[in-house]
Design an enzyme around this catalytic site. Structure first.
Site, PDB file in Angstrom:
ATOM      1  N   LYS A 193      46.160  59.031  43.319  1.00 37.46           N
ATOM      2  CA  LYS A 193      47.447  58.414  42.973  1.00 37.46           C
ATOM      3  C   LYS A 193      48.612  59.058  43.747  1.00 37.46           C
ATOM      4  CE  LYS A 193      45.935  56.839  38.436  1.00 37.46           C
ATOM      5  NZ  LYS A 193      46.336  56.632  37.020  1.00 37.46           N
ATOM      6  N   TYR A 242      46.413  46.340  37.614  1.00 31.99           N
ATOM      7  CA  TYR A 242      46.422  46.833  36.236  1.00 31.99           C
ATOM      8  C   TYR A 242      46.688  45.721  35.223  1.00 31.99           C
ATOM      9  CZ  TYR A 242      46.118  51.776  37.585  1.00 31.99           C
ATOM     10  OH  TYR A 242      45.679  53.003  38.039  1.00 31.99           O
ATOM     11  N   ASN A 247      48.418  61.042  36.724  1.00 32.63           N
ATOM     12  CA  ASN A 247      47.208  61.791  36.348  1.00 32.63           C
ATOM     13  C   ASN A 247      46.211  61.917  37.507  1.00 32.63           C
ATOM     14  OD1 ASN A 247      46.331  59.167  36.273  1.00 32.63           O
ATOM     15  ND2 ASN A 247      45.389  59.262  34.252  1.00 32.63           N
ATOM     16  N   HIS A 253      42.433  57.655  39.659  1.00 35.10           N
ATOM     17  CA  HIS A 253      41.912  56.567  38.827  1.00 35.10           C
ATOM     18  C   HIS A 253      40.405  56.520  39.029  1.00 35.10           C
ATOM     19  CE1 HIS A 253      41.253  52.541  37.200  1.00 35.10           C
ATOM     20  NE2 HIS A 253      40.539  52.296  38.276  1.00 35.10           N
ATOM     21  N   GLU A 276      37.366  46.145  41.354  1.00 32.37           N
ATOM     22  CA  GLU A 276      38.385  47.022  41.934  1.00 32.37           C
ATOM     23  C   GLU A 276      38.072  47.353  43.396  1.00 32.37           C
ATOM     24  OE1 GLU A 276      38.564  50.268  39.132  1.00 32.37           O
ATOM     25  OE2 GLU A 276      39.534  49.014  37.604  1.00 32.37           O
TER      26      GLU A 276
END
Ligand code: CMP
Length: 144
Positions: A13, A53, A116, A119, A130
């Protein structure tokens, strides 16, 4: 239970990418026995982040998540290994880094539940969806 070789999808990320942690994260991934079969640096538009998302579109954090995920470059990759989805989720640790176990990627690199670090797909079906979102099949290589 049989342990078949399959794939999962990951993104490093914007926070982890910007901090220069991609190399260390990829090293942890390879040391854990995954093969990187596709990978690229890219940046999501706000619209594309929203599409990726979409499953979270009714959640209160959706708008911020999409803004954050489109805020800078990311590293997108497909990982191959035995029981890839489940094993990779163990390696990354809990979504909220406060709950992530020692030795996990999020414990080491995540700043918050939103930023975080990485993913990881939550099912084989989503791993395929994805992966296809970022890569076409001819961009994927198996190094067996
Ligand atoms: P990820 O695995 O990419 O999937 C959805 C993301 O939403 C998740 O990681 C978090 O970064 C983000 N997120 C932000 N707030 C929350 C929350 N309260 N609960 C779950 N996920 C959240």
């Amino acid at each position: 239970m049989s342990k078949k070789t399959n794939t999962t999808f990951t993104m490093i990320k914007p926070d982890a990418f910007k901090d220069g942690n991609s190399g260390e994260i990829l090293a942890m991934i390879e040391k854990a026995g995954f093969r990187i079969v596709a990978g690229k640096v890219t940046q999501l538009s706000l619209e594309k982040a929203g599409e990726f998302y979409a499953v979270h579109s009714q959640r209160p954090f959706y708008k911020d998540l999409c803004a954050y995920m489109s805020s800078g470059p990311i590293f997108a990759a497909i990982l191959e290994g035995q029981n890839a989805v489940e094993r990779y989720r163990k390696l990354i640790g809990a979504t909220d880094p406060k709950n992530a176990e020692e030795g996990t990627i999020r414990k080491k690199f995540a700043r918050s539940i939103e930023a975080n670090a990485v993913h990881g797909s939550d099912s084989d079906e989503n791993a395929d969806i994805e992966s296809a979102f970022f890569f076409s099949s001819f961009e994927q290589f198996s190094a067996k």
